[in-house]
Design a protein around this motif. Structure first.
Motif, PDB file in Angstrom:
ATOM      1  N   SER A 231       0.821  -1.198   0.000  1.00 55.96           N
ATOM      2  CA  SER A 231       0.000   0.000   0.000  1.00 55.96           C
ATOM      3  C   SER A 231       0.861   1.256   0.000  1.00 55.96           C
ATOM      4  O   SER A 231       1.927   1.306   0.609  1.00 55.96           O
ATOM      5  N   THR A 232       0.372   2.273  -0.691  1.00 51.06           N
ATOM      6  CA  THR A 232       1.095   3.556  -0.711  1.00 51.06           C
ATOM      7  C   THR A 232       1.056   4.238   0.653  1.00 51.06           C
ATOM      8  O   THR A 232       1.859   5.127   0.922  1.00 51.06           O
ATOM      9  N   SER A 233       0.114   3.837   1.520  1.00 52.18           N
ATOM     10  CA  SER A 233      -0.002   4.479   2.823  1.00 52.18           C
ATOM     11  C   SER A 233       0.803   3.778   3.908  1.00 52.18           C
ATOM     12  O   SER A 233       0.890   4.267   5.034  1.00 52.18           O
ATOM     13  N   THR A 234       1.370   2.621   3.601  1.00 52.60           N
ATOM     14  CA  THR A 234       2.146   1.870   4.580  1.00 52.60           C
ATOM     15  C   THR A 234       3.593   2.358   4.581  1.00 52.60           C
ATOM     16  O   THR A 234       4.274   2.257   3.565  1.00 52.60           O
ATOM     17  N   PRO A 235       4.070   2.879   5.704  1.00 51.42           N
ATOM     18  CA  PRO A 235       5.470   3.342   5.732  1.00 51.42           C
ATOM     19  C   PRO A 235       6.429   2.175   5.492  1.00 51.42           C
ATOM     20  O   PRO A 235       6.211   1.054   5.974  1.00 51.42           O
ATOM     21  N   LEU A 236       7.480   2.426   4.757  1.00 55.54           N
ATOM     22  CA  LEU A 236       8.515   1.430   4.532  1.00 55.54           C
ATOM     23  C   LEU A 236       9.526   1.469   5.677  1.00 55.54           C
ATOM     24  O   LEU A 236       9.786   2.523   6.260  1.00 55.54           O
ATOM     25  N   THR A 237      10.107   0.332   5.975  1.00 54.00           N
ATOM     26  CA  THR A 237      11.204   0.260   6.941  1.00 54.00           C
ATOM     27  C   THR A 237      12.487   0.022   6.166  1.00 54.00           C
ATOM     28  O   THR A 237      12.623  -0.990   5.476  1.00 54.00           O
ATOM     29  N   ILE A 238      13.420   0.963   6.266  1.00 54.26           N
ATOM     30  CA  ILE A 238      14.656   0.912   5.489  1.00 54.26           C
ATOM     31  C   ILE A 238      15.818   0.580   6.421  1.00 54.26           C
ATOM     32  O   ILE A 238      16.101   1.331   7.375  1.00 54.26           O
ATOM     33  N   GLY A 239      16.493  -0.513   6.144  1.00 56.24           N
ATOM     34  CA  GLY A 239      17.654  -0.910   6.934  1.00 56.24           C
ATOM     35  C   GLY A 239      18.924  -0.333   6.341  1.00 56.24           C
ATOM     36  O   GLY A 239      19.362  -0.755   5.267  1.00 56.24           O
ATOM     37  N   HIS A 240      19.499   0.657   7.012  1.00 54.31           N
ATOM     38  CA  HIS A 240      20.751   1.255   6.559  1.00 54.31           C
ATOM     39  C   HIS A 240      21.925   0.524   7.219  1.00 54.31           C
ATOM     40  O   HIS A 240      21.939   0.338   8.445  1.00 54.31           O
ATOM     41  N   LEU A 241      22.909   0.151   6.409  1.00 54.26           N
ATOM     42  CA  LEU A 241      24.077  -0.569   6.916  1.00 54.26           C
ATOM     43  C   LEU A 241      25.327   0.243   6.636  1.00 54.26           C
ATOM     44  O   LEU A 241      25.603   0.614   5.487  1.00 54.26           O
ATOM     45  N   VAL A 242      26.090   0.544   7.688  1.00 50.35           N
ATOM     46  CA  VAL A 242      27.327   1.320   7.578  1.00 50.35           C
ATOM     47  C   VAL A 242      28.456   0.562   8.270  1.00 50.35           C
ATOM     48  O   VAL A 242      28.226  -0.382   9.019  1.00 50.35           O
ATOM     49  N   GLU A 243      29.679   1.016   8.025  1.00 51.59           N
ATOM     50  CA  GLU A 243      30.832   0.396   8.702  1.00 51.59           C
ATOM     51  C   GLU A 243      30.845   0.759  10.179  1.00 51.59           C
ATOM     52  O   GLU A 243      31.042  -0.094  11.037  1.00 51.59           O
TER      53      GLU A 243
END
Length: 392
Positions: free
Chosen positions: A2-14
């Motif tokens: 759904s366009t209304s469902t927030p996405l969860t973004i996993g950011h990976l850094v050193e």
């Protein structure tokens, strides 16, 4: 989805080092919800106390710092466990090891992976080095749904290595609005320096590391006559600090004009300054220049890397890596308060239009929704950066 469902973004850094690639992610985490996503931040190596970690935690999700040795085969499993626990919809990687580990974790989770280029590899050491860099670029095209360049210079390098800009977007990193300085802040800085309120204060807040150009800056200051109402402040810290301090202490002209502020907040220095100095010998898209623009501080900066994509003729002065030219442009700003005011106002307007964190988050949100297949998101081709003109 759904366009209304927030996405969860996993950011990976050193790591979460404050001067590393993770520095801006606290601002992104705060701006993300309004752009339709939340940030989960994972670092492969510990960094001790980090302002980045504090900003991310305040935005809603405490970051996770793993203790994974370089190329430890357990890295993928550990990252996978964190991302799975948070229900990550997309993995966004930053750096060589995070690219490898993050793309493997994304494959296991069956979610898309996006990678940001943070460095420019303009001059390979030899043919073997060039082949290795090309191989890494081709692997990126294969395993990443989309690559993000933070500058046009990176785009051009990527095209030479990959053959096209398909799957590549140019999205500069952003920063939360630091706000303009006040008259009171300006006067407090001058009082602390023991200088007249009419003195022009120029500030450098770049890390004191090899190639960052503080030695060049001191060369330039040494060429400026004693009658110019100028004080230069070097903020921050780094391995070259003792050498820089000893050089200033040994030179009467420099010691009377140059001050060090090790523990000062760089943003507070910029808000109280009249001019920002950024005389590096190489850089991609320096965050401190973005923050300087946000504080309405005109800049004198070297014309290297992606800096010309930040500083324009309207917002500051670009110079060669040359002490005399730096000195000339600095004196010009010292002598012309109207020019400083015009360039400062233009810098502030440019920051709000191009680099403020909500603008950055909105652009990344389009990339995330497209990669995740959200209904109504831009088609992948719409997000591709145009091919460089005149490049065969």
């Amino acid at each position: 989805m759904s366009t209304s469902t927030p996405l969860t973004i996993g950011h990976l850094v050193e790591s979460l080092e404050d001067h590393g690639v993770a520095a801006a992610l606290g601002d992104l985490a705060a701006a993300g919800p309004d752009a339709g996503f939340r940030v989960v931040l994972v670092a492969l190596a510990p960094s001790g106390h980090s302002a980045v970690a504090d900003r991310v935690a305040r935005a809603g999700v405490a970051p996770v710092e793993l203790n994974v040795a370089p190329w430890d085969p357990r890295a993928v499993t550990k990252v996978l466990a964190v991302f799975r626990a948070h229900g990550v919809d997309l993995v966004h990687t930053h750096g060589a090891r995070p690219d490898v580990v993050g793309s493997a974790a994304a494959a296991r989770l069956r979610v898309p992976a996006v990678s940001t280029l943070h460095h420019i590899h303009e001059h390979p050491a030899d043919r073997g080095d060039q082949l290795r860099r090309t191989a890494r670029t081709m692997a990126r095209k294969r395993f990443m749904t989309r690559t993000i360049a933070t500058s046009v210079l990176q785009r051009d390098w990527y095209r030479r290595a990959a053959g096209s800009t398909e799957g590549l977007s140019v999205i500069p990193d952003g920063a939360a609005d630091p706000g303009e300085g006040t008259v009171q802040e300006r006067l407090r800085l001058r009082h602390g320096l023991g200088v007249d309120e009419n003195e022009v204060v120029a500030v450098s807040v770049a890390p004191m590391r090899r190639g960052r150009g503080q030695d060049l800056l001191l060369d330039a200051v040494a060429e400026i006559g004693p009658d110019e109402p100028l004080t230069v402040v070097l903020g921050g810290d780094g391995p070259l600090r003792p050498w820089l301090e000893s050089r200033v202490a040994a030179d009467d002209a420099l010691s009377g004009r140059v001050a060090f502020r090790r523990s000062a907040d760089p943003v507070e220095l910029l808000r109280a300054a009249d001019v920002q100095l950024h005389t590096t010998r190489h850089d991609t898209m320096p965050r401190m220049l973005l923050l300087g623009q946000g504080t309405a501080t005109p800049a004198v900066a070297t014309r290297v890397g992606g800096i010309p994509e930040i500083v324009t003729r309207d917002t500051g002065a670009l110079t060669p890596v040359d002490a005399t030219r730096i000195a000339d442009e600095l004196v010009r700003l010292v002598r012309d308060p109207d020019l400083r005011a015009r360039r400062g106002a233009a810098a502030r307007a440019r920051f709000l239009q191009r680099f403020e964190s909500s603008v950055w988050a909105a652009s990344l949100g389009d990339v995330y929704r497209s990669a995740a297949g959200v209904a109504g998101a831009p088609a992948p081709a719409e997000l591709d950066t145009p091919e460089p003109v005149g490049r065969g």
